[in-house]
Write a protein that holds these residues in place. Sequence first.
Motif, mmCIF file in Angstrom:
data_model
loop_
_atom_site.group_PDB
_atom_site.id
_atom_site.type_symbol
_atom_site.label_atom_id
_atom_site.label_comp_id
_atom_site.label_asym_id
_atom_site.label_seq_id
_atom_site.Cartn_x
_atom_site.Cartn_y
_atom_site.Cartn_z
ATOM 1 N N GLN A 30 -4.619 7.067 -12.133
ATOM 2 C CA GLN A 30 -3.186 7.158 -12.436
ATOM 3 C C GLN A 30 -2.385 6.213 -11.553
ATOM 4 O O GLN A 30 -1.425 5.594 -12.007
ATOM 5 C CB GLN A 30 -2.700 8.597 -12.237
ATOM 6 C CG GLN A 30 -3.104 9.520 -13.370
ATOM 7 C CD GLN A 30 -2.798 10.968 -13.046
ATOM 8 O OE1 GLN A 30 -2.906 11.399 -11.904
ATOM 9 N NE2 GLN A 30 -2.430 11.728 -14.060
ATOM 10 N N PRO A 77 1.846 -2.012 -13.199
ATOM 11 C CA PRO A 77 3.235 -2.436 -13.460
ATOM 12 C C PRO A 77 3.824 -3.271 -12.326
ATOM 13 O O PRO A 77 4.532 -4.243 -12.570
ATOM 14 C CB PRO A 77 3.999 -1.111 -13.595
ATOM 15 C CG PRO A 77 2.973 -0.110 -13.969
ATOM 16 C CD PRO A 77 1.706 -0.550 -13.310
ATOM 17 N N ALA A 78 3.488 -2.899 -11.085
ATOM 18 C CA ALA A 78 4.060 -3.652 -9.964
ATOM 19 C C ALA A 78 3.479 -5.055 -9.892
ATOM 20 O O ALA A 78 4.146 -5.978 -9.436
ATOM 21 C CB ALA A 78 3.810 -2.916 -8.657
ATOM 22 N N ASP A 129 0.816 -1.206 0.000
ATOM 23 C CA ASP A 129 0.000 0.000 0.000
ATOM 24 C C ASP A 129 0.853 1.261 0.000
ATOM 25 O O ASP A 129 0.402 2.313 -0.428
ATOM 26 C CB ASP A 129 -0.927 -0.014 1.221
ATOM 27 C CG ASP A 129 -2.065 0.963 1.047
ATOM 28 O OD1 ASP A 129 -2.691 0.953 -0.030
ATOM 29 O OD2 ASP A 129 -2.310 1.757 1.966
ATOM 30 N N ARG A 130 2.099 1.158 0.464
ATOM 31 C CA ARG A 130 2.897 2.389 0.518
ATOM 32 C C ARG A 130 3.228 2.926 -0.867
ATOM 33 O O ARG A 130 3.512 4.109 -1.028
ATOM 34 C CB ARG A 130 4.160 2.173 1.356
ATOM 35 C CG ARG A 130 5.070 1.116 0.869
ATOM 36 C CD ARG A 130 5.905 0.560 2.016
ATOM 37 N NE ARG A 130 6.652 -0.579 1.546
ATOM 38 C CZ ARG A 130 7.861 -0.486 0.985
ATOM 39 N NH1 ARG A 130 8.437 0.687 0.881
ATOM 40 N NH2 ARG A 130 8.471 -1.561 0.557
ATOM 41 N N TYR A 131 3.192 2.035 -1.894
ATOM 42 C CA TYR A 131 3.369 2.533 -3.253
ATOM 43 C C TYR A 131 2.198 3.433 -3.636
ATOM 44 O O TYR A 131 2.374 4.502 -4.207
ATOM 45 C CB TYR A 131 3.447 1.370 -4.259
ATOM 46 C CG TYR A 131 4.693 0.534 -4.140
ATOM 47 C CD1 TYR A 131 5.846 1.037 -3.566
ATOM 48 C CD2 TYR A 131 4.708 -0.769 -4.631
ATOM 49 C CE1 TYR A 131 6.988 0.260 -3.472
ATOM 50 C CE2 TYR A 131 5.836 -1.553 -4.547
ATOM 51 C CZ TYR A 131 6.974 -1.032 -3.964
ATOM 52 O OH TYR A 131 8.091 -1.806 -3.878
ATOM 53 N N ARG A 132 0.993 2.940 -3.318
ATOM 54 C CA ARG A 132 -0.189 3.733 -3.658
ATOM 55 C C ARG A 132 -0.163 5.056 -2.914
ATOM 56 O O ARG A 132 -0.432 6.114 -3.472
ATOM 57 C CB ARG A 132 -1.464 2.972 -3.287
ATOM 58 C CG ARG A 132 -1.660 1.705 -4.063
ATOM 59 C CD ARG A 132 -2.993 1.070 -3.740
ATOM 60 N NE ARG A 132 -3.097 -0.232 -4.363
ATOM 61 C CZ ARG A 132 -2.653 -1.351 -3.811
ATOM 62 N NH1 ARG A 132 -2.128 -1.315 -2.614
ATOM 63 N NH2 ARG A 132 -2.749 -2.494 -4.454
ATOM 64 N N GLU A 133 0.203 4.968 -1.625
ATOM 65 C CA GLU A 133 0.222 6.165 -0.803
ATOM 66 C C GLU A 133 1.229 7.170 -1.359
ATOM 67 O O GLU A 133 0.947 8.365 -1.463
ATOM 68 C CB GLU A 133 0.586 5.778 0.627
ATOM 69 C CG GLU A 133 0.213 6.810 1.645
ATOM 70 C CD GLU A 133 0.432 6.306 3.049
ATOM 71 O OE1 GLU A 133 -0.545 6.277 3.804
ATOM 72 O OE2 GLU A 133 1.567 5.930 3.391
ATOM 73 N N ALA A 134 2.410 6.643 -1.731
ATOM 74 C CA ALA A 134 3.448 7.519 -2.267
ATOM 75 C C ALA A 134 2.948 8.231 -3.514
ATOM 76 O O ALA A 134 3.107 9.449 -3.661
ATOM 77 C CB ALA A 134 4.698 6.708 -2.587
ATOM 78 N N ALA A 135 2.331 7.477 -4.411
ATOM 79 C CA ALA A 135 1.870 8.075 -5.657
ATOM 80 C C ALA A 135 0.745 9.074 -5.400
ATOM 81 O O ALA A 135 0.722 10.162 -5.980
ATOM 82 C CB ALA A 135 1.402 6.985 -6.615
ATOM 83 N N GLU A 136 -0.166 8.712 -4.492
ATOM 84 C CA GLU A 136 -1.266 9.634 -4.202
ATOM 85 C C GLU A 136 -0.743 10.908 -3.559
ATOM 86 O O GLU A 136 -1.236 12.004 -3.829
ATOM 87 C CB GLU A 136 -2.299 8.960 -3.285
ATOM 88 C CG GLU A 136 -3.412 8.304 -4.077
ATOM 89 C CD GLU A 136 -4.487 7.726 -3.182
ATOM 90 O OE1 GLU A 136 -5.035 8.474 -2.353
ATOM 91 O OE2 GLU A 136 -4.754 6.519 -3.299
ATOM 92 N N LYS A 177 -0.199 3.565 -13.474
ATOM 93 C CA LYS A 177 1.241 3.798 -13.520
ATOM 94 C C LYS A 177 2.007 3.071 -12.433
ATOM 95 O O LYS A 177 3.213 2.921 -12.527
ATOM 96 C CB LYS A 177 1.527 5.297 -13.405
ATOM 97 C CG LYS A 177 0.973 6.072 -14.568
ATOM 98 C CD LYS A 177 1.423 7.508 -14.495
ATOM 99 C CE LYS A 177 0.959 8.255 -15.733
ATOM 100 N NZ LYS A 177 1.462 9.604 -15.780
ATOM 101 N N VAL A 178 1.317 2.685 -11.375
ATOM 102 C CA VAL A 178 2.040 2.068 -10.260
ATOM 103 C C VAL A 178 1.577 0.643 -9.991
ATOM 104 O O VAL A 178 2.372 -0.297 -10.018
ATOM 105 C CB VAL A 178 1.889 2.915 -8.977
ATOM 106 C CG1 VAL A 178 2.620 2.260 -7.830
ATOM 107 C CG2 VAL A 178 2.399 4.314 -9.216
ATOM 108 N N ILE A 230 11.195 -10.481 -15.529
ATOM 109 C CA ILE A 230 10.644 -9.323 -14.824
ATOM 110 C C ILE A 230 11.346 -9.150 -13.492
ATOM 111 O O ILE A 230 11.705 -8.060 -13.083
ATOM 112 C CB ILE A 230 9.132 -9.515 -14.607
ATOM 113 C CG1 ILE A 230 8.412 -9.318 -15.934
ATOM 114 C CG2 ILE A 230 8.611 -8.523 -13.572
ATOM 115 C CD1 ILE A 230 6.983 -9.723 -15.924
ATOM 116 N N GLU A 235 14.979 -7.527 -13.554
ATOM 117 C CA GLU A 235 15.109 -6.119 -13.921
ATOM 118 C C GLU A 235 15.628 -5.229 -12.792
ATOM 119 O O GLU A 235 15.142 -5.313 -11.682
ATOM 120 C CB GLU A 235 13.739 -5.584 -14.326
ATOM 121 C CG GLU A 235 13.721 -5.149 -15.774
ATOM 122 C CD GLU A 235 12.311 -4.777 -16.190
ATOM 123 O OE1 GLU A 235 11.693 -3.984 -15.473
ATOM 124 O OE2 GLU A 235 11.846 -5.306 -17.199
#
Lengths: 261, 375
Positions: free
Chosen positions: B273, B281-282, B258-265, B277-278, B372, B375
């Motif tokens: 978005q 792909p993740a 969830d911290r990815y979502r939080e970071a992007a938001e 974008k997050v 994947i 990378e």
Amino acid sequence: MIAGIEPVNAVETIGLNLWYGTFQALMDVNIRVKKGIITSLIGPSGCGKSTLLRSINRINERLGYVRVEGAIRVLEENIYAGDVEPVQLRKQVGMVFQRPNPLPLSIRENVLFGHGIHTPASGKISRAEADGIVEKALRQVLLWDKVKDRLKKKATSLSLEEQQKLCIARLLPVQPQVLLMDEPCSALDPKGTEAVEELLWDLRGQFTILIVTHNMAQARRASDECAFMLMGELIEHETTEEIFVTPRNPKTADYIEGRYG
Amino acid sequence: MGQVDTPPSARKADRRNLDWFIDKAVQVLVFIAGISAIIFIIGIFVFITKEGVGFIFKSNYALSEPVFGLLEKQKMPEDQLDALTDLAGKKFATAEDLLKAVEGVIGVEGAAKYKDILITKSLDQPFNLKTFFTSPKWAPTSEVKPTYGALALMVGTASVTGLAMLIAIPFSLGAAIYIGEFATGRTREFLKILVELLAAIPSVVWGFIGLSIMNPLIIKLFNVPIGLNVLNAGVILGLMAAPIMTTIAEDALKAVPDRYREAAEAMGATRWQVILKVVLPAAKSGLVAAILLGVGRGFGETMAVLMATGHSINLPTSIFDSVRAMTATIAAELGEAAVGSDHYQALFTLGIFLFLVTFLINLTADLVLRGIRKE
Ligand SMILES: Nc1ncnc2c1ncn2[C@@H]1O[C@H](COP(=O)(O)OP(=O)(O)OP(=O)(O)O)[C@@H](O)[C@H]1O
Ligand SMILES: [Mg+2]
């Protein structure tokens, strides 16, 4: 302070109350964060520091069960007014989290992420311009020389300190006014902490920085003003010097001397 | 060192108590379970290979129609030809065996005259790889000449699976995104239970729906003579695969921290978005896995496909053509093929092919995922 010129507040809360469901986490908080300086926010665990910080960019709202009363003014504008879009607010107010949370993309994409979001599709920038943005942001956080050869690498492959610096760097291209930092150094080792603190000192003046910390020494070293919170209330807010040397409230003194957890 | 007495408490440390034995026993049990799974898979592979591979290389010697034609051209006397008809269709392991049998009927001298033809032209291979892959004619029970061309069956399976994926991928990804990223609280729980219920519907029920609901519906809607076709089976298979794909895809989305979502938001990204974008792909590897699982399901599904395709051997030119799938062919024909017969073995060859394709799909998935991760 020059007499007659009122310093502008970057962030100002007016009678701010906040509930998580039925639990009240903030009680009548009135704080004025002055523009262009570093203000630290201290207090025991659970006193609402993160909550206050997270209501300034309205990221709390994603929980869905948060209720707010009162007002928060960012750059003289009430952010809870009906016509304020969180997207526009968050362009002005960047946030750095406790655990470094770079997106699972490349370093380059991380730096350009915010910029991409706030640029309308029509205003696409050229590759050279993008390169310029990336370099400038990474230079500002003193990371450019370390990562310039691996911009295509996953950001998550960096060390924690580098990740946290990247998390600061990615805020810069959209030129926010305020940076909110929630214990940005607590996941770092002493060396990393020092590096990030130095960075904050570098950024001072360009941005208004509000930083939560559990580290008294850090608050003392790296902030101009300091605010002490306890049980959801703002107890005292003075210059850092005054808070640490001559605290007015006995509760503040107790905390600083280590009598709370 | 020797003089130092070990304190009693330290000596106790290496006592084997009940917990130690339980731990060992569990280890052994888990090991047996793991090993037996591997052994089962190897066993299945060996069984299928044993039954099917022999057929690919099988060769007989027999007096077939063309051989008789040649003999006639070489002016073999009528009476000898008549006598040889008794041997027609009989299979011999080697050309010498065949020659001996012919000598027994028409004498050594008579046979010597036609030795060349008998030895070089009597080879009869029931299976031919080229035919298998290029001929659409699947006629294993033909009295005249059994043919094992699987092209039509492959195209049948591929077209139905392809259409099913065209339907299932957008549906299942959409559903997974809605359940995982937008729905909250009770709506979310309700939808998850519903999807799991859908995944539990037996395939014969789906086949039934294809047969009795979709069939008349397609006939009426598109004004075509028959409703059991690629479209019908594709839709049925798509609906069938979608729930399980949704479940796996939703798990993949949930695994994105969830911290990815939080970071992007926090950087000002909108919900959409953030997803585009997050989150997507993740979750890429998990989503690929979900899709490949769907493909595998489509490939291996038998009952519904048997009921909804029309089960007629055909190279389809439109989605309104009936087709026949490989799995359905095996299911429908294996029961009536005599054990060990050419027909029986040909079905196993088909099985090997299915097995190989599934293996390749899994391998690709694995390689894609590895790529994947690197990378
Ligand atoms: N998402 C949430 N849901 C419900 N209650 C919460 C939530 N987040 C925080 N709280 C509660 O609100 C109060 C303030 O929490 P907050 O995280 O703001 O404290 P903090 O001062 O940042 O503490 P720490 O120093 O441990 O980070 C705590 O009592 C906490 O239990
Ligand atoms: Mg906190």
